[in-house]
Design a protein around this motif. Structure first.
Motif, PDB file in Angstrom:
ATOM      1  N   TYR A  40      31.717  43.838  32.074  1.00  0.00           N
ATOM      2  CA  TYR A  40      32.731  43.158  31.267  1.00  0.00           C
ATOM      3  C   TYR A  40      32.956  43.913  29.953  1.00  0.00           C
ATOM      4  O   TYR A  40      34.087  44.173  29.536  1.00  0.00           O
ATOM      5  CB  TYR A  40      32.187  41.762  31.000  1.00  0.00           C
ATOM      6  CG  TYR A  40      33.141  40.666  30.627  1.00  0.00           C
ATOM      7  CD1 TYR A  40      34.328  40.447  31.306  1.00  0.00           C
ATOM      8  CD2 TYR A  40      32.793  39.776  29.607  1.00  0.00           C
ATOM      9  CE1 TYR A  40      35.153  39.387  30.971  1.00  0.00           C
ATOM     10  CE2 TYR A  40      33.612  38.715  29.270  1.00  0.00           C
ATOM     11  CZ  TYR A  40      34.794  38.524  29.953  1.00  0.00           C
ATOM     12  OH  TYR A  40      35.599  37.473  29.620  1.00  0.00           O
ATOM     13  N   ASN A  79      40.672  43.646  35.896  1.00  0.00           N
ATOM     14  CA  ASN A  79      40.186  42.285  36.135  1.00  0.00           C
ATOM     15  C   ASN A  79      38.899  42.396  36.935  1.00  0.00           C
ATOM     16  O   ASN A  79      38.913  42.803  38.095  1.00  0.00           O
ATOM     17  CB  ASN A  79      41.236  41.473  36.896  1.00  0.00           C
ATOM     18  CG  ASN A  79      40.808  40.024  37.113  1.00  0.00           C
ATOM     19  OD1 ASN A  79      39.689  39.634  36.773  1.00  0.00           O
ATOM     20  ND2 ASN A  79      41.693  39.220  37.669  1.00  0.00           N
ATOM     21  N   GLY A 123      34.877  34.157  36.163  1.00  0.00           N
ATOM     22  CA  GLY A 123      36.111  34.814  35.765  1.00  0.00           C
ATOM     23  C   GLY A 123      37.320  33.917  35.644  1.00  0.00           C
ATOM     24  O   GLY A 123      38.437  34.405  35.447  1.00  0.00           O
ATOM     25  N   HIS A 181      45.425  44.178  35.620  1.00  0.00           N
ATOM     26  CA  HIS A 181      46.365  43.164  35.159  1.00  0.00           C
ATOM     27  C   HIS A 181      47.793  43.723  35.197  1.00  0.00           C
ATOM     28  O   HIS A 181      47.995  44.942  35.088  1.00  0.00           O
ATOM     29  CB  HIS A 181      45.997  42.708  33.751  1.00  0.00           C
ATOM     30  CG  HIS A 181      44.733  41.903  33.715  1.00  0.00           C
ATOM     31  ND1 HIS A 181      43.557  42.367  33.160  1.00  0.00           N
ATOM     32  CD2 HIS A 181      44.445  40.663  34.188  1.00  0.00           C
ATOM     33  CE1 HIS A 181      42.610  41.453  33.282  1.00  0.00           C
ATOM     34  NE2 HIS A 181      43.121  40.411  33.904  1.00  0.00           N
ATOM     35  N   SER A 220      40.182  31.536  34.163  1.00  0.00           N
ATOM     36  CA  SER A 220      40.835  31.471  32.862  1.00  0.00           C
ATOM     37  C   SER A 220      40.405  30.195  32.154  1.00  0.00           C
ATOM     38  O   SER A 220      39.813  29.293  32.765  1.00  0.00           O
ATOM     39  CB  SER A 220      42.356  31.469  33.031  1.00  0.00           C
ATOM     40  OG  SER A 220      42.774  30.267  33.667  1.00  0.00           O
ATOM     41  N   GLY A 230      38.984  39.983  40.088  1.00  0.00           N
ATOM     42  CA  GLY A 230      40.262  39.917  40.787  1.00  0.00           C
ATOM     43  C   GLY A 230      40.186  39.900  42.301  1.00  0.00           C
ATOM     44  O   GLY A 230      41.165  39.576  42.969  1.00  0.00           O
TER      45      GLY A 230
END
Length: 388
Positions: free
Chosen positions: A135, A178, A54, A190, A56, A181
């Motif tokens: 996802y 997320n 996950g 988010h 970025s 997260g």
């Protein structure tokens, strides 16, 4: 094999592969990309962001590409800022039609380099399939419009603070989760999305269905039932806490008192208040916790200290079960008006159309698979719900 998509809405499709961008005819052999987008239909495509747990693009980028990525991001963000200034919502437009071609090429090239690096240097997660399907479902939810309005909610706006909060929430028309997260796998949201996980309960009245009513699926004592399942014990019929009050505490406590005492024991490794065949922490940890890591039934692996191991195991397993069941329900709803609207912790909310009522028994069957009893409620908003 490697490719990048140029939008994340189904109707806008651009594909980058090996130094070229395709907008009309699509290239073949598309197998690996950075992240899922709505235009990807092939189930065999794999996503680097899941391999990278996950992270970025910036977090996954190796040192040798960081400057190139920073330059690309600077130009790309300048374009996005100009859209915001012009009040253009990227969710409503194909923004790549408005970005200069040379910027698109630079954006795709560095994205492709990071994607290749991740696949070459990370192992495929043991729970990749569940993460990938989750996802995709969360992506679908992100692009569904919430019906947020203040009709019949005047009492929520009696103070200036509440009016300001309502006005803010009404502007948030989607839920963006997320998947990565929290360490346990629990979903977070988010910042700019509707804060469905944390919004004050009475403000859920602002949420109205786009179809006929909300259908809420909620496990009866999800974490307790997860623990029982992890221990390999049969699930009690009816309410778990009532069962505990009668059978575990021999009727000495009310349901609510038994519930408090049980949870005080469950996640406190120093407590010996409860310990029997059905509820044996050592048995569970011996099976699912090894060498400082939990290995859940859904193939999730989490490194965690022993004191927190049971809590992480129960929470992550409950979360993965919810996602797993929701994925199957989503498949059942394919082609129907009803759809999964959002999740709130252990709840699944379906924006339900009356014409799909024939599916209710099957939805319940899917959700309760494995003996997990649930409560099913309906309502014209997501606060005033009545149990079926």
């Amino acid at each position: 094999m490697y490719f990048q998509t140029l939008d994340d809405k189904k109707q806008c499709v651009g594909i980058y592969k090996e130094g070229k961008i395709y907008f009309d005819s699509m290239p073949e052999d598309l197998r690996r990309t950075w992240a899922f987008t709505g235009s990807i239909k092939d189930k065999e495509v794999q996503f680097a962001q899941i391999y990278a747990n996950g992270k970025s693009l910036e977090e996954a980028c190796p040192e040798e590409f960081k400057k190139e990525l920073a330059d690309s991001n600077k130009k790309f963000l300048a374009c996005i800022k100009s859209f915001e200034t012009s009040k253009i919502d990227p969710r409503d437009h194909c923004i790549f039609d408005m970005i200069p071609y040379r910027f698109l090429m630079q954006f795709c090239e560095i994205r492709d380099k990071v994607t290749r690096h991740v696949f070459e240097n990370h192992e495929k997660p043991r729970n990749y399939e569940l993460l990938s399907e989750s996802y995709k479902l969360l992506h679908k939810i992100k692009y569904q419009q919430l019906n947020v309005n203040s009709a019949d909610c005047r009492d929520l706006q009696l103070s200036s603070k509440s009016r300001k909060k309502v006005a803010d929430l009404i502007q948030r028309r989607y839920v963006s989760y997320n998947l990565f997260g929290a360490a346990t796998g629990r979903l977070t949201t988010h910042p700019k999305s509707f804060p469905i996980l944390t919004v004050r309960k009475d403000f859920r009245r602002l949420l109205k269905p786009n179809n006929d009513w909300f259908l809420q699926l909620d496990y009866n004592s999800a974490d307790v039932r997860t623990f029982i399942n992890l221990a390999g014990q049969p699930q009690p019929d009816g309410d778990v806490h009532e069962w505990n009050a009668k059978n575990l505490f021999n009727g000495k406590y009310t349901r609510e008192e038994a519930k408090v005492k049980f949870f005080a024991w469950l996640f406190n490794p120093d407590s010996n208040l409860v310990e029997n065949k059905k509820y044996n922490r050592k048995t569970v940890l011996d099976k699912w916790y090894q060498n400082g890591e939990i290995f859940s039934p859904y193939k999730r692996k989490i490194k965690v200290e022993e004191r927190k191991a049971l809590s992480y195991l129960v929470q992550s397993t409950t979360n993965d079960r919810i996602l797993d069941r929701a994925i199957e329900i989503d498949a059942l709803l394919e082609g129907r008006k009803s759809y999964i609207a959002f999740f709130i912790h252990d709840e699944v909310a379906i924006d339900f159309a009356q014409e799909d009522k024939d599916l209710l028994p099957k939805i319940k069957e899917i959700f309760e698979y494995g003996g997990f009893k649930s409560n099913i409620s309906v309502g014209r908003d997501y606060y005033n719900l009545r149990e079926l």
